[in-house]
Scaffold this motif. Structure first.
Motif, PDB file in Angstrom:
ATOM      1  N   PHE A 105      31.597  42.269  44.428  1.00  0.00           N
ATOM      2  CA  PHE A 105      33.017  41.916  44.458  1.00  0.00           C
ATOM      3  C   PHE A 105      33.703  42.252  43.132  1.00  0.00           C
ATOM      4  CE2 PHE A 105      36.432  38.828  43.666  1.00  0.00           C
ATOM      5  CZ  PHE A 105      37.277  39.153  44.716  1.00  0.00           C
TER       6      PHE A 105
ATOM      7  N   TYR B  79      34.075  45.982  42.826  1.00  0.00           N
ATOM      8  CA  TYR B  79      35.187  46.421  43.677  1.00  0.00           C
ATOM      9  C   TYR B  79      36.534  46.133  42.995  1.00  0.00           C
ATOM     10  CZ  TYR B  79      38.395  46.495  47.661  1.00  0.00           C
ATOM     11  OH  TYR B  79      39.449  46.762  48.496  1.00  0.00           O
ATOM     12  N   SER B  80      36.681  44.926  42.456  1.00  0.00           N
ATOM     13  CA  SER B  80      37.935  44.532  41.808  1.00  0.00           C
ATOM     14  C   SER B  80      38.212  45.366  40.564  1.00  0.00           C
ATOM     15  CB  SER B  80      37.888  43.042  41.434  1.00  0.00           C
ATOM     16  OG  SER B  80      37.673  42.246  42.573  1.00  0.00           O
ATOM     17  N   TYR B  81      37.166  45.630  39.798  1.00  0.00           N
ATOM     18  CA  TYR B  81      37.331  46.391  38.555  1.00  0.00           C
ATOM     19  C   TYR B  81      37.760  47.827  38.842  1.00  0.00           C
ATOM     20  CZ  TYR B  81      36.256  48.500  34.037  1.00  0.00           C
ATOM     21  OH  TYR B  81      36.335  49.184  32.857  1.00  0.00           O
TER      22      TYR B  81
ATOM     23  N   GLN C 293      41.240  47.835  40.053  1.00  0.00           N
ATOM     24  CA  GLN C 293      42.155  47.579  38.940  1.00  0.00           C
ATOM     25  C   GLN C 293      42.420  48.851  38.151  1.00  0.00           C
ATOM     26  OE1 GLN C 293      40.715  45.776  35.200  1.00  0.00           O
ATOM     27  NE2 GLN C 293      42.114  44.076  35.590  1.00  0.00           N
TER      28      GLN C 293
ATOM     29  N   ALA D 250      37.233  52.036  45.216  1.00  0.00           N
ATOM     30  CA  ALA D 250      36.664  50.699  45.035  1.00  0.00           C
ATOM     31  C   ALA D 250      35.604  50.408  46.093  1.00  0.00           C
ATOM     32  CB  ALA D 250      37.773  49.658  45.090  1.00  0.00           C
TER      33      ALA D 250
ATOM     34  N   TYR E 124      35.232  43.375  32.580  1.00  0.00           N
ATOM     35  CA  TYR E 124      36.456  43.141  33.365  1.00  0.00           C
ATOM     36  C   TYR E 124      37.426  42.228  32.593  1.00  0.00           C
ATOM     37  CZ  TYR E 124      39.401  41.770  37.325  1.00  0.00           C
ATOM     38  OH  TYR E 124      40.472  41.542  38.155  1.00  0.00           O
TER      39      TYR E 124
END
Length: 231
Positions: A94, A97-99, A102, A110, A146
């Motif tokens: 997760f 994916y977020s990084y 971003q 992602a 992150y």
């Protein structure tokens, strides 16, 4: 798409949920020692023998498991001991994916990055079969990166401290991160990061240093040897 990646990865891991390795057998020995009440003197018993040469994070999970259920038979232990490993793999997926999202604002990038990680058969083998906990340290390190990108320097330091208290080879990353930060951030923010790292590592380590300083120091010496061998 992300949910499908998680479900497929979990299915792959559940195929080996009852598998065990030499590492799993060692975790069971440590679990039994902790369940018998040897907590603050754990490094006194296991450190000098060279059998447990890791920082305390994984030992703290074995301790938690011994508190929750101190008499697990080995087949049940094999299943339960993998719970945090699988959990941190999902969390790492997760955060990854977020990084990536971003940085790229691209859903496909992602999703591709998280899929490469969580569906990687080599990673599944390390966690589900060998029961190695490297992913826990990698999760904290990825969180640190992150958080640095989000300019949350104190929290990034805490995450880095947790990573350092998980696996020795992650020690190599700290000087690299500090070197990058020296060039890019204000010294006050660098100080927040270093302080967060130091105090987090200290809080986790100090109880063992105070009770059994020599074996803990010996364990850290072995850790430094490991890092130098990697270099």
């Amino acid at each position: 798409g992300f949910i499908l990646i998680i479900l497929a990865g979990l299915l792959l891991r559940l195929m080996f949920i009852s598998a065990s390795s030499n590492d799993t057998s060692m975790w069971f020995v440590y679990y039994e020692i902790l369940a018998s009440g040897h907590i603050l003197d754990f490094y006194q018993i296991m450190g000098y023998s060279g059998r447990y040469v890791y920082p305390p994070i994984w030992m703290l999970w074995l301790l938690t498991l011994s508190f929750l259920s101190p008499t697990l038979p080995y087949p049940s232990f094999v299943v339960y001991v993998k719970i945090p490993i699988f959990t941190f793999e999902i969390l790492t997926t997760f955060v990854l994916y977020s990084y990536v999202f971003q940085k790229t604002s691209n859903f496909k990038y992602a999703l591709f990055s998280s899929g490469i990680f969580f569906l990687n058969p080599f990673i599944s083998k390390i966690s589900a079969y060998q029961t190695m906990f490297d992913v826990i340290g990698c999760f904290f390190l990825l969180c640190a990166v992150y958080l640095l990108g989000s300019k949350k320097y104190g929290w990034a330091g805490i995450a880095t401290g947790l990573a350092l208290m998980t696996k020795q080879y992650l020690y190599l990353v700290l000087p690299l991160l500090v070197a990058v930060m020296i060039k890019q951030v204000h010294w006050k923010n660098l100080l927040k990061y270093v302080a967060g790292t130091f105090f987090t590592a200290a809080i986790i380590s100090v109880p063992f240093y105070l009770t059994t300083p020599e074996p803990v120091s010996y364990t850290h010496l072995r850790a430094h040897e490991t890092v130098l061998n990697l270099v």
